[in-house]
Design an enzyme around this catalytic site. Structure first.
Site, PDB file in Angstrom:
ATOM      1  N   GLY A 163       0.802  -1.212   0.000  1.00 11.08           N
ATOM      2  CA  GLY A 163       0.000   0.000   0.000  1.00 11.08           C
ATOM      3  C   GLY A 163       0.834   1.261   0.000  1.00 11.08           C
ATOM      4  O   GLY A 163       1.808   1.395  -0.746  1.00 11.08           O
ATOM      5  N   CYS A 164       0.443   2.208   0.849  1.00 11.30           N
ATOM      6  CA  CYS A 164       1.117   3.504   0.895  1.00 11.30           C
ATOM      7  C   CYS A 164       2.559   3.402   1.383  1.00 11.30           C
ATOM      8  O   CYS A 164       3.374   4.288   1.108  1.00 11.30           O
ATOM      9  CB  CYS A 164       0.333   4.449   1.804  1.00 11.30           C
ATOM     10  SG  CYS A 164      -1.331   4.824   1.201  1.00 11.30           S
ATOM     11  N   ALA A 165       2.892   2.345   2.113  1.00 12.37           N
ATOM     12  CA  ALA A 165       4.265   2.173   2.604  1.00 12.37           C
ATOM     13  C   ALA A 165       5.222   1.770   1.497  1.00 12.37           C
ATOM     14  O   ALA A 165       6.442   1.812   1.682  1.00 12.37           O
ATOM     15  CB  ALA A 165       4.299   1.120   3.715  1.00 12.37           C
ATOM     16  N   ALA A 166       4.684   1.380   0.335  1.00 13.19           N
ATOM     17  CA  ALA A 166       5.527   0.821  -0.721  1.00 13.19           C
ATOM     18  C   ALA A 166       6.507   1.831  -1.309  1.00 13.19           C
ATOM     19  O   ALA A 166       7.565   1.446  -1.811  1.00 13.19           O
ATOM     20  CB  ALA A 166       4.658   0.231  -1.827  1.00 13.19           C
TER      21      ALA A 166
END
Length: 354
Positions: free
Chosen positions: A137-140
């Site tokens: 998700g956004c951590a990628a």
């Protein structure tokens, strides 16, 4: 030492404003018992505009997961190459200089990954490694930077290309009426970003250390429920408060490096929402102005998932960068709840320093 060069960022041409988002919520969910709360939460995001790959009239339709995924594939192939080329130009490299492509996306699915298509379409070497990351998700965005750093540490003469492609609007689900879903409808936007990590040379952030941290027992706080209709985004109301347990992880990583997380020169972090930035300022004891790049991304583009970190970094470059050897922190936050963190110093190549 590996250097993260200036990112290239592109957002689609279709724009939806905060006012239009609120009016859509009022007209489509007039009888929703929690509509006033949803409207207030959307207003509090501070997102003024978002960019989407289709006109809003098309976005609001749901032709099915198959058709949406076809749109994802077609739009990625149409838009990503130009962004990649600009990132290569910023790093002063050719496709033949790239040793690995790290592709991150959580809003569509392709197999083979877009990496294979890019290698063929843009004449990368057939020996180019491929690292697709689909479930962070956004951590990628932070994870991609860290995996590029790891690769260039293992192979000091190598160069890594990072590509983040997020079409969050293709995950809109008209039947999802929870508060978290309604908030997401006013928060997420679409965007593409790319950047090169050079094993040697280049101007940007010279990466020195990276790390990850997962808050125990929070797997269900941010997640997809995958159904026949596609990806249904689930967002727990506790997510905005996650900086309290994550700030110590950032402090610990800096401490291992002999740095104080409260006393760095620049901060490039994922802006999932305004409270994330407010709480980081509070718990790290950092001036809110330090997060101006992340806040600008949130205001102008919304939450563009894995591309946020790269866009915030692009804004630092556009401001003129930092002083040579200035110390900084990068971080992406996403499902897990996971933090992907990096430390580095601003590095100007010999010609710029001279």
């Amino acid at each position: 030492m590996a250097t993260l060069c200036k990112p290239s960022v592109s957002v689609p041409e279709h724009v939806i404003t905060m006012e239009e988002t609120l009016e859509l919520a009022r007209s489509r969910h007039a009888d929703h018992p929690n509509l006033p709360l949803a409207l207030r939460l959307i207003e509090n995001t501070g997102v003024r505009t978002r960019h989407i790959v289709q006109p809003i009239e098309e976005t609001l339709k749901h032709p099915g997961f198959e058709d949406r995924n076809k749109i994802y594939t077609a739009e990625a192939k149409a838009r990503v190459p130009a962004v990649v080329q600009r990132a290569l130009d910023e790093a002063e490299l050719l496709t033949t200089d790239i040793d690995v492509i790290i592709y991150v996306s959580c809003t569509g699915f392709m197999m083979p990954s877009l990496t294979a298509w890019l290698i063929n379409e843009m004449a990368f070497e057939s020996t180019t490694r491929q690292i697709p990351i689909a479930q962070l998700g956004c951590a990628a965005g932070g994870a991609a930077i860290n995996r590029a750093h790891d690769f260039c540490t293992a192979y000091p003469d190598a160069n890594a290309l990072i590509v983040a492609c997020e079409f969050c609007s293709l995950c809109y689900q008209p039947t999802d009426l929870g508060i978290g879903s309604l908030l997401s409808n006013g928060l997420f936007g679409d965007g593409i970003a790319a950047a090169v990590v050079r094993g040697r040379g280049g101007t940007g952030i010279q990466l020195e250390r990276n790390g990850s941290y997962l808050i125990p027992k929070t797997e269900e706080w941010i997640m997809y429920d995958v159904r026949a209709t596609g990806f249904h985004f689930l967002l727990d109301k506790r997510v905005p408060a996650t900086m309290e347990p994550l700030a110590p992880a950032l402090q610990d990583l800096a401490g291992l490096h002999g740095w104080d997380a409260a006393d760095l020169d620049f901060y490039i972090v994922h802006a999932g929402g305004p409270r994330i930035l407010d709480d980081l300022s509070k718990f790290l004891q950092v001036d809110p102005h330090a997060f101006r790049f992340s806040r600008a991304t949130l205001t102008e583009y919304g939450n563009i998932a894995s591309a946020v970190v790269l866009d915030a970094l692009r804004r630092l470059f556009d401001e003129g960068g930092a002083e040579h050897r200035a110390r900084g922190l990068l971080a992406g936050f996403g499902p897990g709840i996971t933090a992907e963190m990096a430390l580095g110093r601003w590095h100007r190549d010999d010609r710029e320093t001279a």
